[in-house]
Scaffold this active site. Structure first.
Site, short mmCIF file in Angstrom:
data_model
loop_
_atom_site.label_atom_id
_atom_site.label_comp_id
_atom_site.label_asym_id
_atom_site.label_seq_id
_atom_site.Cartn_x
_atom_site.Cartn_y
_atom_site.Cartn_z
N ARG A 95 0.88 -1.17 0.00
CA ARG A 95 0.00 0.00 0.00
C ARG A 95 0.91 1.22 0.00
O ARG A 95 1.72 1.40 0.91
CB ARG A 95 -0.92 0.01 1.22
CG ARG A 95 -1.63 1.34 1.39
CD ARG A 95 -2.74 1.33 2.39
NE ARG A 95 -3.90 0.62 1.87
CZ ARG A 95 -5.12 0.71 2.40
NH1 ARG A 95 -5.33 1.46 3.46
NH2 ARG A 95 -6.12 0.04 1.87
N HIS B 154 -7.46 0.54 -6.47
CA HIS B 154 -7.67 -0.32 -5.30
C HIS B 154 -8.36 -1.61 -5.78
O HIS B 154 -9.52 -1.86 -5.48
CB HIS B 154 -8.54 0.41 -4.28
CG HIS B 154 -8.47 -0.15 -2.89
ND1 HIS B 154 -7.67 -1.24 -2.54
CD2 HIS B 154 -9.11 0.21 -1.74
CE1 HIS B 154 -7.83 -1.50 -1.26
NE2 HIS B 154 -8.69 -0.65 -0.75
N ASP C 104 -17.16 7.20 -1.44
CA ASP C 104 -15.87 7.06 -0.75
C ASP C 104 -15.59 8.39 -0.07
O ASP C 104 -16.26 9.39 -0.36
CB ASP C 104 -14.78 6.73 -1.81
CG ASP C 104 -13.41 6.43 -1.21
OD1 ASP C 104 -13.31 6.23 0.02
OD2 ASP C 104 -12.43 6.40 -1.99
N CYS D 4 -16.23 1.60 0.61
CA CYS D 4 -15.06 0.78 0.94
C CYS D 4 -14.67 0.91 2.41
O CYS D 4 -14.02 0.02 2.94
CB CYS D 4 -13.90 1.16 0.04
SG CYS D 4 -13.34 2.87 0.26
N ARG E 106 -13.52 -8.59 2.07
CA ARG E 106 -12.11 -8.37 1.75
C ARG E 106 -11.30 -9.60 2.14
O ARG E 106 -10.39 -10.02 1.43
CB ARG E 106 -11.58 -7.13 2.50
CG ARG E 106 -12.18 -5.80 2.07
CD ARG E 106 -11.74 -5.40 0.69
NE ARG E 106 -10.30 -5.36 0.58
CZ ARG E 106 -9.53 -4.34 0.99
NH1 ARG E 106 -10.06 -3.27 1.50
NH2 ARG E 106 -8.21 -4.39 0.84
N GLN F 215 -10.27 -4.12 -3.39
CA GLN F 215 -11.58 -3.64 -2.93
C GLN F 215 -12.68 -4.08 -3.89
O GLN F 215 -13.77 -4.47 -3.47
CB GLN F 215 -11.55 -2.11 -2.83
CG GLN F 215 -12.83 -1.51 -2.29
CD GLN F 215 -13.07 -1.90 -0.84
OE1 GLN F 215 -12.20 -1.75 -0.02
NE2 GLN F 215 -14.26 -2.40 -0.54
N1 NVA Z 1 -9.93 6.69 -1.34
C1 NVA Z 1 -9.54 6.25 -0.03
C2 NVA Z 1 -9.73 4.78 0.08
C3 NVA Z 1 -9.38 4.20 1.44
C4 NVA Z 1 -9.53 2.72 1.47
C5 NVA Z 1 -8.09 6.63 0.22
O1 NVA Z 1 -7.27 6.51 -0.71
O2 NVA Z 1 -7.76 7.06 1.32
N1 CP Z 2 -11.20 -0.22 2.36
C1 CP Z 2 -9.94 -0.28 2.82
O1 CP Z 2 -8.99 -0.55 2.07
O2 CP Z 2 -9.81 -0.05 4.15
P1 CP Z 2 -8.44 0.15 4.94
O3 CP Z 2 -7.88 1.49 4.53
O4 CP Z 2 -8.84 0.11 6.38
O5 CP Z 2 -7.49 -0.96 4.58
#
Ligand code: NVA
Ligand code: CP
Length: 313
Positions: free
Chosen positions: A117, A144, A232, A272, A300, A147
């Protein structure tokens, strides 16, 4: 090492299967993964022990926070008989500037898979290009894909095949939205996207998925008659300093009961998570009977177990 052995090493680097976007796997394989996930979920709930990844290790590199991705990969690997290593840039030499290329060669020589990540998508691409084991994208600024495996599974469990469905995206056109756009083409559904003018999705991703998406600046327009309403956070990780400016720009984009009432009467609400109640969604919608967000979050685990089984065994 003989020349032949060196060639075969090279071959294994070239042919290793990664999962950086949904497009890394053929549609038929993605559909099988969803089926497999549903199957693994049922087996796990019955208490069946299934450990095809015994003695295998997944390195997890988190440059951003995570609850769902971290827990689901960790527990998923454990349930499949393997283990994980939690690596943060600060605890490793990554944070001190060791090149991604060198890090990838070293870590991949010791583990069976790597989940990353991070911010720039090019970082996971560089890592994957230098990795001798599968690399999984656990979220970048652009995509992502994990997801979406869980999201498609959730729809399938609750409503049957997603093919031909109409899904309304209300909010920021970034990473999760981009993966939804790819999913629309791959799984053959229509994605209607409402964003403020300055937060439209990436133009190249839009072009690639043109046949399955519709862009708008009107949430009511995209939600009308939809089978799913999805949103989101308005300020993703890394955009914290833009929070107040974004809140102004997204005024009118909160998914509330009034907006949900325009969708199909059986429409699902997806997110998500993490969600910011009172911002992109009201408490009433996320806690309401159309909301499937906690099933989506649990999936997930199951979807990534199917992915890990496929990539690592
Ligand atoms: N769009 C959000 C998704 C988190 C799972 C982010 O990138 O923070
Ligand atoms: N939806 C998701 O990826 O959640 P986290 O940021 O908690 O991993």
């Amino acid at each position: 090492m003989t020349l032949l052995q060196r060639f075969s090493c090279l071959e294994s680097i070239v042919t290793v299967q990664h999962f950086l976007t949904l497009d890394d796997l053929p549609p038929a394989t993605l559909k099988l993964l969803i089926e497999r996930s549903i199957d693994l979920k049922a087996q796990t709930k019955k208490g069946a022990i299934y450990e095809p990844l015994k003695n295998k290790s997944l390195a997890m590199i988190f440059s951003k926070s995570s609850t769902r991705t971290r827990v689901s990969f960790e527990v998923g690997m454990r349930q499949l008989g393997g283990g994980t290593l939690n690596l943060s840039p600060n605890d490793t030499q990554i944070g001190r500037g060791e090149p991604i290329e060198d890090t990838a060669r070293v870590i991949s020589s010791m583990v069976d898979g790597v989940m990353i990540r991070t911010d720039a998508h090019s970082k996971v691409e560089t890592f994957a290009a230098n990795s001798s084991v599968p690399v999984i994208n656990g979220l970048t600024d652009d995509y992502h894909p994990c997801q979406l495996l869980a999201d498609v599974q959730t729809f399938q469990e609750l409503r049957g095949s997603i093919e031909g469905a109409t899904i309304a995206w209300v909010g920021d056109g970034n990473n999760v939205c981009h993966s939804f756009m790819n999913a629309a083409r791959i799984f053959n559904f229509t994605l209607r996207i409402a964003t403020p003018e300055q937060f439209t999705p990436d133009s190249q991703i839009t072009e690639r998925n043109q046949s399955h998406i519709e862009l708008s600046n009107d949430p009511k327009d995209v939600v009308a008659g939809a089978d799913v309403v999805v949103t989101d956070t308005w300020a993703s990780m890394g955009q914290e300093s833009e929070k107040s400016e974004r809140q102004e720009a997204f005024a009118g984009y909160c998914v509330d009961d009034q907006l949900m009432s325009l969708a199909h009467k059986d429409a699902l609400f997806l997110h998500c998570l993490p969600a910011y109640r009172g911002k992109e969604v009201t408490d009433a919608v996320i806690e309401g009977k159309q909301s499937a967000v906690f099933q989506e979050a649990e999936n997930r685990l199951h979807a990534q177990k199917a992915l890990l089984e496929y990539l690592l065994s």
